[in-house]
Design a protein around this motif. Structure first.
Motif, PDB file in Angstrom:
ATOM      1  N   GLY A  81       0.512  -1.281   0.155  1.00  0.00           N
ATOM      2  CA  GLY A  81      -0.094  -0.302   0.178  1.00  0.00           C
ATOM      3  C   GLY A  81       0.721   0.930   0.358  1.00  0.00           C
ATOM      4  O   GLY A  81       2.258   1.342  -0.075  1.00  0.00           O
ATOM      5  N   GLY A  83       0.948   3.267   2.585  1.00  0.00           N
ATOM      6  CA  GLY A  83       1.316   3.782   3.520  1.00  0.00           C
ATOM      7  C   GLY A  83       0.607   3.420   5.095  1.00  0.00           C
ATOM      8  O   GLY A  83       1.424   3.342   5.953  1.00  0.00           O
ATOM      9  N   ASP A  84      -0.759   3.844   4.507  1.00  0.00           N
ATOM     10  CA  ASP A  84      -1.726   3.199   5.565  1.00  0.00           C
ATOM     11  C   ASP A  84      -3.255   3.032   5.070  1.00  0.00           C
ATOM     12  O   ASP A  84      -4.275   3.123   5.267  1.00  0.00           O
ATOM     13  CB  ASP A  84      -1.991   4.929   6.490  1.00  0.00           C
ATOM     14  N   SER A  85      -2.528   1.379   4.410  1.00  0.00           N
ATOM     15  CA  SER A  85      -3.699   0.479   4.013  1.00  0.00           C
ATOM     16  C   SER A  85      -4.395   0.131   5.061  1.00  0.00           C
ATOM     17  O   SER A  85      -4.411   0.063   6.212  1.00  0.00           O
ATOM     18  CB  SER A  85      -3.078  -0.786   3.580  1.00  0.00           C
ATOM     19  N   GLN A  86      -5.803  -0.196   5.382  1.00  0.00           N
ATOM     20  CA  GLN A  86      -6.871  -0.479   6.136  1.00  0.00           C
ATOM     21  C   GLN A  86      -7.592  -1.732   5.812  1.00  0.00           C
ATOM     22  O   GLN A  86      -8.390  -1.066   4.745  1.00  0.00           O
ATOM     23  CB  GLN A  86      -7.826   0.469   6.916  1.00  0.00           C
ATOM     24  N   PRO A  87      -7.844  -2.545   6.302  1.00  0.00           N
ATOM     25  CA  PRO A  87      -8.703  -3.301   6.187  1.00  0.00           C
ATOM     26  C   PRO A  87      -9.929  -3.491   5.982  1.00  0.00           C
ATOM     27  O   PRO A  87     -10.825  -2.100   5.870  1.00  0.00           O
ATOM     28  CB  PRO A  87      -9.045  -4.455   7.570  1.00  0.00           C
ATOM     29  N   GLY A  88     -10.437  -3.559   4.700  1.00  0.00           N
ATOM     30  CA  GLY A  88     -11.573  -3.405   4.145  1.00  0.00           C
ATOM     31  C   GLY A  88     -11.749  -2.631   2.883  1.00  0.00           C
ATOM     32  O   GLY A  88     -12.460  -2.606   2.616  1.00  0.00           O
ATOM     33  N   GLN A  89     -10.522  -1.607   3.377  1.00  0.00           N
ATOM     34  CA  GLN A  89     -10.356  -1.060   1.764  1.00  0.00           C
ATOM     35  C   GLN A  89     -10.235  -1.708   0.497  1.00  0.00           C
ATOM     36  O   GLN A  89     -10.194  -2.666   0.380  1.00  0.00           O
ATOM     37  CB  GLN A  89      -8.610  -0.324   1.728  1.00  0.00           C
ATOM     38  N   ILE A  90     -10.788  -1.322  -0.785  1.00  0.00           N
ATOM     39  CA  ILE A  90     -10.834  -1.960  -1.922  1.00  0.00           C
ATOM     40  C   ILE A  90      -9.420  -1.151  -3.067  1.00  0.00           C
ATOM     41  O   ILE A  90      -9.013  -0.016  -2.605  1.00  0.00           O
ATOM     42  CB  ILE A  90     -11.586  -1.305  -2.900  1.00  0.00           C
ATOM     43  N   VAL A  91      -8.828  -2.200  -3.067  1.00  0.00           N
ATOM     44  CA  VAL A  91      -7.683  -2.338  -3.934  1.00  0.00           C
ATOM     45  C   VAL A  91      -7.465  -2.288  -5.441  1.00  0.00           C
ATOM     46  O   VAL A  91      -6.259  -2.733  -6.083  1.00  0.00           O
ATOM     47  CB  VAL A  91      -6.452  -2.716  -2.998  1.00  0.00           C
TER      48      VAL A  91
ATOM     49  N   ASP B 351       4.631  -1.319   4.422  1.00  0.00           N
ATOM     50  CA  ASP B 351       2.827  -1.401   4.361  1.00  0.00           C
ATOM     51  C   ASP B 351       2.319  -2.663   3.771  1.00  0.00           C
ATOM     52  O   ASP B 351       1.432  -2.353   1.833  1.00  0.00           O
ATOM     53  CB  ASP B 351       2.307   0.323   3.303  1.00  0.00           C
ATOM     54  N   PHE B 353       0.312  -5.573   2.574  1.00  0.00           N
ATOM     55  CA  PHE B 353      -1.110  -6.109   3.133  1.00  0.00           C
ATOM     56  C   PHE B 353      -1.307  -7.437   2.721  1.00  0.00           C
ATOM     57  O   PHE B 353      -1.177  -7.998   1.788  1.00  0.00           O
ATOM     58  CB  PHE B 353      -1.990  -5.299   3.222  1.00  0.00           C
ATOM     59  N   LEU B 362     -11.396  -6.448  -4.564  1.00  0.00           N
ATOM     60  CA  LEU B 362     -10.004  -7.136  -4.008  1.00  0.00           C
ATOM     61  C   LEU B 362     -10.373  -6.446  -3.620  1.00  0.00           C
ATOM     62  O   LEU B 362     -10.110  -4.931  -2.710  1.00  0.00           O
ATOM     63  CB  LEU B 362      -9.476  -6.609  -4.814  1.00  0.00           C
ATOM     64  N   VAL B 363     -10.301  -6.699  -1.657  1.00  0.00           N
ATOM     65  CA  VAL B 363     -11.146  -6.038  -0.875  1.00  0.00           C
ATOM     66  C   VAL B 363      -9.539  -6.168   0.316  1.00  0.00           C
ATOM     67  O   VAL B 363      -9.522  -7.740   0.632  1.00  0.00           O
ATOM     68  CB  VAL B 363     -11.714  -6.361   0.121  1.00  0.00           C
ATOM     69  N   VAL B 364      -8.855  -5.403   0.769  1.00  0.00           N
ATOM     70  CA  VAL B 364      -7.955  -5.497   2.166  1.00  0.00           C
ATOM     71  C   VAL B 364      -8.747  -6.544   3.446  1.00  0.00           C
ATOM     72  O   VAL B 364      -9.432  -5.874   3.696  1.00  0.00           O
ATOM     73  CB  VAL B 364      -7.321  -4.319   2.389  1.00  0.00           C
ATOM     74  N   VAL B 367      -3.580  -6.556   7.769  1.00  0.00           N
ATOM     75  CA  VAL B 367      -2.132  -5.283   6.940  1.00  0.00           C
ATOM     76  C   VAL B 367      -1.312  -5.831   8.085  1.00  0.00           C
ATOM     77  O   VAL B 367      -1.002  -6.798   8.885  1.00  0.00           O
ATOM     78  CB  VAL B 367      -3.113  -3.986   7.565  1.00  0.00           C
TER      79      VAL B 367
END
Lengths: 401, 462
Positions: A81, A83-91, B351, B353, B362-364, B367
């Motif tokens: 990511g 620097g600050d990837s969060q769970p739930g984020q769509i990538v 970072d 994840f 595609l969902v994180v 982390v």
């Protein structure tokens, strides 16, 4: 450590060695092959009637992908990511959806393109690559573009030497000379000085040179005619008309692509037949009863009038749902047999959307009595049948070879 | 046009080489060749090789690269180095002087890595170019042979390419001969010496099946088929071996991508900041360098991850100078390198994840925090290098006494992509000539995928 070697760039070498050429060519051939294999699907799927030839069609290609044993996406993957990837984020998007577009195309290894874009024109070209109107050679001569030179189109001041028109050139010089003399005399009269006899040469000027202008005229001399006969009666519902028109559209495109000089006659009929324009043929709806013989008769009339069978290769195609008035059947058969006598090929396509076949009458049974080599019938039940039946019409002669 | 000429490059090259030696790097002789962008695209299409046998897939690769380049989606690499001796590198003549210097420094990093890393020991760099050339000549020969022809060659190559990476990965482990395998099986069958033999019931001696083919599960698909399908013609067998040899050549590069790129980046940074570059060149270098080694969000940039780890490693072993680094670049590959040196802290800084497919997105799902980092690291290790390819082994070449080729996928939680599996199995069938079966796990169920003359079928096993 030994010194490193620097080899300068040599353009000539670089240009000579386009080593990718062969492999690129083969790849493109494979794309074409793949498209051709899928053409029946493409035609069934796309309603291509009346679409502009520049239209872009997406064609799924199966043949040119490379396969390996690879993992699916049932297990999680690891990414990086900002620097600050969060769970739930769509990538991103899961595979098979929208890959290969946007800015991500380059960094997604293993994702092959499934589709390629071709224009309708290219598609048509590929489709018809290996089809021909059967038997076009039979009546010799003329599917010829006759070039006629020496068609005079006036005169110009520029041209090539051999076309110099000497007479006009001389005349132009004389005119100029006379004009010059007259101007001199007038000047002399005004000033009162006597006219000195002019001893100077009066040479040709560029403006005097006159060339004959000729154009090359191409006259198409054709001796093939295709008669498209379509049933537009009331029983031909939207679906049937769509199928018939798709068929004729293919035929029309095919002829336009392959034979620039072939003449096409459009006839639509219900109980009466009329010769119509291309537009009317493809877009106009009509209704009424059905006398198939009327269409055939009209075709025969046109042939007698304009296309003498001893000089013309004649192809006739007829699409109908076969729902003819019983009383007309004998006449239709009679006319059909006359047509087969004078046509190189006479094709009858019966359009019976699935199911309707069992309770509607069919001309196929009646035409069975017609025993001629150059008569061909096909049954079109759904849009998937259009391409195969089209090919069947045109391939008949060759399979007989 | 370029504002430099070859003498500039030679000047900077001399300076760079001083630094290379001072760092203790040990390189093959180096050759640089100037090329233009079309050449570079062509080299990329053919994995860098100046000579390579023809196949449409390289034409496809070229077209794809060219399209991406023409539309500005992706740029060109600044350089391309071949693992050969002498090492061959291409420099793009349109690049600026700064880029050329950077590239030259970077190339020495790769060169050193190729020469010293243990995974490359078996590639025999001095023969690389000659081998590829010989392959190309042989393949062309078959294509031009009127009794074979281009179509049949393509037919075999298509199939062989599909299976080429299904082979032994660890090239440092010697492949045992059949006799050695047999001996080992017999040895293993002997009951272990038991000091309390009097007390225990005697273990029964089980005769090992020495008729079995293969004796032990066999991962080298192409080689096995080449050796054991008696109906293959010699030229077909040769093609399979050529494709296998090429895959074998590239496996070390797949296995050390992160280390190798990281190492070259570390080396070029080290060199560039110690050769007294004029200020404007140095500033341009900083920009270029950061473009290369910045993280690619959503993806994994091997340059970035590699450089980060090498930098940490150097900081951790400042006392020993270069010794530790040189040792690591020799004895590790990506999996071991990451296992040893990718710390929780580094993961957080990078970072890293974990993501999963949820519907179309595609969902994180995790982390690199205190609880998650370990799982993510394991996940990562599983997928680096050849870990991105499933392990498939032939366990029986005469399954059901019908010469069916029975293969087993060593399932590790990651299912196969089924369309690919079907198509690839069809290629295996083309080469083996008899039914091919692949046992795998699909959504938790043991499944047998079969391809034979009736086509593809799948059935669940209980």
């Amino acid at each position: 450590m030994p010194t490193s070697i620097f080899r300068p760039f040599r353009a000539s070498e670089a240009e000579r060695s386009d080593r990718t050429a062969g492999d690129r060519l083969r790849h493109r051939q494979k794309i074409r092959e793949a498209i051709r294999e899928n053409i029946a699907d493409i035609i069934a799927e796309e309603s291509i009637i009346g679409k502009s030839r520049d239209r872009i069609i997406k064609v799924p290609i199966r043949g040119v992908r490379e396969f390996r044993f690879v993992f699916g996406d049932n297990a999680p993957g690891v990414g990086q990511g900002d620097g600050d990837s969060q769970p739930g984020q769509i990538v991103g998007k899961a595979k098979g959806e929208g890959q290969g577009s946007g800015d991500k195309a380059g960094d997604q290894p293993g994702v092959d393109y499934y589709e390629t874009d071709v224009t309708l024109e290219e598609l048509i070209e590929i489709m018809f690559e290996d089809l021909d109107l059967p038997d076009l050679e039979r009546k010799a001569l003329r599917q010829i573009e006759a070039l006629r030179f020496n068609k005079r189109r006036g005169y110009r001041q520029v041209g090539i030497r051999v076309r110099l028109d000497k007479q006009r050139t001389v005349r132009s010089r004389l005119k100029r000379k006379a004009a010059a003399k007259r101007a001199q005399e007038r000047e002399a009269a005004l000033t009162g000085t006597p006219v000195a006899p002019d001893t100077r040469r009066f040479p040709y000027h560029d403006k005097d040179l006159t060339y004959r202008h000729k154009t090359t005229e191409i006259r198409n001399e054709s001796n093939a005619v295709v008669m498209c006969i379509m049933d537009t009666s009331g029983s031909m519902d939207t679906m049937k008309k769509y199928l018939a028109r798709s068929f004729f559209f293919l035929l029309y495109q095919f002829i336009c692509t392959k034979y620039r000089a072939v003449e096409i006659v459009f006839i639509s009929h219900h109980t009466e037949a009329t010769e119509v324009t291309e537009d009317e043929f493809f877009y106009k709806g009509e209704s009424g009863g059905t006398f198939i013989s009327s269409g055939y008769q009209r075709a025969l009339d046109i042939i007698t009038e304009r296309y003498h069978p001893s000089l013309w290769n004649i192809y006739a195609f007829h699409c109908s749902d076969g729902d003819n008035f019983d009383s007309d059947n004998t006449a239709a058969l009679q006319a059909a047999s006359e047509l087969t006598d004078i046509c190189n090929l006479f094709g009858y396509g019966e359009i019976k959307p699935l199911g309707s076949r069992y309770y509607e009458s069919s001309m196929l049974n009646i035409f069975r009595r017609l025993d001629a080599d150059n008569f061909q019938t096909v049954l079109i039940e759904r849009k998937e049948d259009i391409w195969p039946s089209f090919k069947a019409f045109l391939a008949k002669e060759r399979t007989a070879d | 046009m370029a504002t430099w000429d070859l003498s500039d490059l030679e000047y900077w090259d001399a300076k760079i080489r001083e630094r290379v030696e001072a760092l203790g790097l040990d390189c093959y002789p180096q050759e640089f060749e100037m090329c233009n962008h079309t050449d570079m695209l062509a080299y990329m299409g053919y994995s860098g090789m100046p000579t390579h046998y023809p196949h449409w897939s390289y034409g496809k690769a070229f077209e794809k690269l060219k399209t991406l380049y023409d539309y500005g989606v992706s740029g060109l690499p600044y350089e391309m180095v071949i693992n050969s001796s002498p090492a061959l590198a291409y420099l793009m003549r349109d690049n600026s002087l700064c880029l050329q210097i950077l590239t030259i420094a970077h190339v020495y990093g790769h060169n050193d890595f190729f020469k010293n890393n243990f995974t490359f020991k078996s590639t025999r760099a001095e023969f690389t170019l000659g081998t590829f050339k010989a392959h190309a000549e042989r393949v062309r020969g078959y294509m031009e042979d009127p009794s074979i022809g281009a179509d049949r060659v393509e037919n075999i190559l298509d199939a062989a390419h599909a299976l080429s990476l299904q082979r032994r990965r660890n090239l440092a482990i010697r492949k045992l001969s059949e006799d050695e395998h047999r001996e080992r099986l017999l040895q293993d069958a002997e009951p272990a010496p038991d000091p309390f033999q009097a007390l225990h019931r005697r273990t029964e001696y089980v005769q090992p099946d020495l008729q079995r083919l293969p004796l032990t599960p066999e991962p080298d698909l192409l080689l096995f088929i080449a050796e054991h399908n008696p109906y293959l013609a010699n030229w077909e067998r040769d093609l399979l071996e050529i494709v296998d040899e090429e895959a074998r050549y590239f496996i070390p590069q797949i296995e050390t991508k992160i280390m190798n790129e990281g190492w070259a980046s570390w080396v070029h940074r080290e060199i560039m900041s110690s050769i007294d570059l004029p200020q404007e060149l140095y500033l341009e270098f900083l920009v270029r360098h950061n473009q290369v080694v910045r993280p690619t969000p959503g993806g994994l940039n091997p340059y970035h991850i590699g450089l980060k780890l090498w930098t940490d490693l150097k900081e951790g072993h400042e006392a020993s100078g270069m010794a530790k680094l040189l040792e690591v670049r020799e004895t590790d590959r990506d999996v071991s390198f990451l296992r040893r040196h990718l710390t929780e802290e580094a993961m957080r800084e990078l970072d890293l994840f974990q993501y999963e497919a949820r519907g179309d997105d595609l969902v994180v799902t995790g982390v690199s925090d205190e609880d998650g980092w370990h799982d993510i690291k394991e996940q990562f290790l599983r997928s680096v290098g050849m870990g991105s390819m499933p392990v498939i082994e032939i366990v029986d070449a005469d399954f059901g006494r019908k010469r069916t080729l029975y293969m087993v996928h060593q399932h590790d939680g990651r299912d196969l992509q089924l369309e690919n599996a079907e198509k690839t199995l069809a290629y295996a069938f083309r080469l083996w000539g008899r039914e091919c079966v692949l046992e795998t796990v699909v959504s938790g169920k043991r499944t047998m995928l079969t391809f034979n003359d009736r086509g593809f079928s799948a059935k669940s096993l209980k």
